[in-house]
Design an enzyme around this catalytic site. Structure first.
Site, PDB file in Angstrom:
ATOM      1  CE  LYS A 179      -3.747  -2.603   0.312  1.00 21.04           C
ATOM      2  NZ  LYS A 179      -4.783  -2.569  -0.582  1.00 21.04           N
ATOM      3  CG  HIS A 297      -7.026  -9.439  -6.460  1.00 19.88           C
ATOM      4  ND1 HIS A 297      -8.320  -8.943  -6.637  1.00 19.88           N
ATOM      5  CD2 HIS A 297      -6.721  -8.908  -5.605  1.00 19.88           C
ATOM      6  CE1 HIS A 297      -8.602  -7.952  -5.653  1.00 19.88           C
ATOM      7  NE2 HIS A 297      -7.544  -8.052  -4.943  1.00 19.88           N
TER       8      HIS A 297
END
Length: 488
Positions: A179, A297
């Site tokens: 992140k 994902h």
């Protein structure tokens, strides 16, 4: 009318009845149908339009997803139509849902190309979801016959081999997502990877939407990430890794990126669900040939899997992805920020991990399934989880899972390495408590507090996130038992 015309008309009417005929009368409804071991079975949640008989709606679904069109066609006479017609064989009202029905449909195996997920889905979900006769439609579950599953490769690596490569046994695998998702330079990205791995994580990973943007091209990211992996492995003495996202606009680009990752020494690459079923199968075949782990994902799945009345249940995606050959798939956390009812999530995990499963209606499993020895597909828990929930995560999800703490690692006040250490210590202390026979579920908070006495990063994390929960009612819950979503 001449005698010749009358004769032709009579012969034609004897051979088939033309015009628009109810689907149920055309052979698509058969309550006496005897299910074959080789049949593909599908369960749809169907809300017919007002005035439409549910049996006729089920027959219409069977017809339009196999051989039928809106009117009788004479070319039916040129096929073995009785064999190729899908058969709706059971219609049950959905508990606590007025005017909604579970429709069971059987498909002959010869309707589908071997080993082709694209062909399977083109029939099962290709046309009927826009059918005017139904107000809403959802594919809830499927049973894949043994004979069909043997034409799919399944996960390229599997959980057992992955654990052997990592030398990690008896606990969940531990990771984090870098992140922020977007905007980092390659060098800073690699620093995040190194710090997280040095702090105790097994893996870090790219997020779904980091590909090869102007602020950081994929080669730069791959190079710096693998530098971080190698450095952390040397420092820690543990096997480490990073999920490098090879998702791209074309198959050629994806193969190029995946090959580059392999050349750099990576043992795993990542793709997104949005690339499509054919691309997923193609990458899975590449992964098996090159001995790489393939992480998927589930980007985009909630556009059609979250709402209970229309779309497709995620358990069906789990089945298709296990067939297609991915090694990992994100499958929910229960306690995190994303949709996840406890029983539904358990059903997803069982679908991915068990070799044989029985009917389990509270978990949404409507069919028994023999997976024909296809390897396990490892579920990934990611999205809004932190170390203070470790006892809940282990209780709900077990050991055979990858726990991904993104913000729960990189958001630590003392830095990324401290966040990783907090998660590793929390995981190991909880596994030890469980293995000692303690009631780690009820004692979990105290177990974490005791461990934090000798681990400053864990204490800081517990203080920071102790009040963070995501107590929202799930939209996709079991039909046969009340299952409130709560973080207890």
């Amino acid at each position: 009318m001449s005698q010749a015309v009358e004769t032709r008309t009579r012969i034609k009417s004897e051979r088939y009845e033309s015009g628009v005929i109810p689907y149920a009368k055309m052979g698509y409804w058969d309550p006496e149908y005897s299910i074959k071991e080789t049949d593909i079975l599908a369960l749809f949640r169907c809300t017919p339009q007002p005035g439409v008989d549910p049996v006729e709606a089920a027959a219409a679904l069977a017809g339009e997803s196999s051989t039928a069109t809106w009117t009788v066609v004479w070319t039916d006479l040129l096929t073995a139509c009785d064999l190729y017609r899908a058969k709706a064989y059971r219609v049950d009202p959905v508990p606590s849902a007025a005017d909604t029905y579970f429709c069971y449909i059987a498909y002959d195996i010869d309707l589908f190309e071997e080993g082709s997920l694209a062909n399977l889905t083109a029939s099962i979900i290709g046309n009927i979801f826009g059918f005017k006769a139904v107000k809403a439609l959802r594919l809830e579950d499927m049973r894949m016959p043994y004979a069909l599953l043997k034409t799919y490769q399944g996960p390229a690596t599997g959980l057992i081999v992955e654990r052997e490569r990592l030398d990690k046994f008896g606990r969940p695998l531990l990771g984090a997502t870098v992140k922020p998702k977007l905007g980092l330079s390659g060098k800073n990205y690699g620093r995040v990877v190194f710090e997280g791995l040095k702090g105790g994580l097994d893996f870090l990973k790219d997020d779904e939407n980091i590909n090869s943007q102007p602020f950081m091209r994929y080669r730069e990211r791959f190079l710096y990430s693998m530098e971080g992996v190698n450095h952390a492995a040397a420092v820690s003495g543990e096997v480490k890794g990073h999920y490098l996202n090879a998702t791209a606009a074309t198959m050629e680009d994806m193969y190029e990126r995946a090959e580059f990752a392999k050349d750099l020494g990576s043992v795993i690459v990542m793709i997104d669900l949005v690339i499509g079923y054919t691309a997923i199968q193609s990458m899975a075949i590449w992964a098996r040939k090159t001995d790489m782990i393939l992480h998927l994902h589930r980007a985009g799945n909630s556009t059609y899997s979250r709402q209970k009345s229309h779309g497709m249940n995620f358990r069906v995606i789990c089945k298709w992805m296990r067939m297609s050959g991915v090694d990992h798939i994100h499958a929910g956390t229960v306690v995190g920020k994303l949709e996840g009812d406890p029983l539904m999530i358990k059903g997803f995990y069982n679908t991915l991990l068990e070799f044989k499963s029985d009917i389990n209606l509270p978990q949404g499993l409507f069919f028994a399934q023999d997976w024909a020895s296809l390897r396990k597909c490892v579920p990934v828990a990611s999205g809004g989880i932190h170390c203070g929930q470790m006892h809940q995560l282990i209780n709900y999800l077990g050991d055979d899972v990858v726990l991904q703490f993104g913000g729960g690692t990189i958001g630590h006040p003392d830095g990324i390495q401290a966040g990783a250490t907090a998660n590793r210590v929390a995981l190991e202390c909880m596994v030890i408590a469980r293995n000692e026979g303690r009631d780690y579920i009820s004692e979990g908070p105290q177990i974490l507090r005791d461990a934090a006495k000798t681990c400053g990063p864990l204490q800081t994390a517990l203080d920071l996130w102790k009040d963070i929960t995501f107590n929202y009612a799930s939209t996709d819950t079991a039909d046969f038992v009340e299952t409130p979503t709560a973080n207890r």
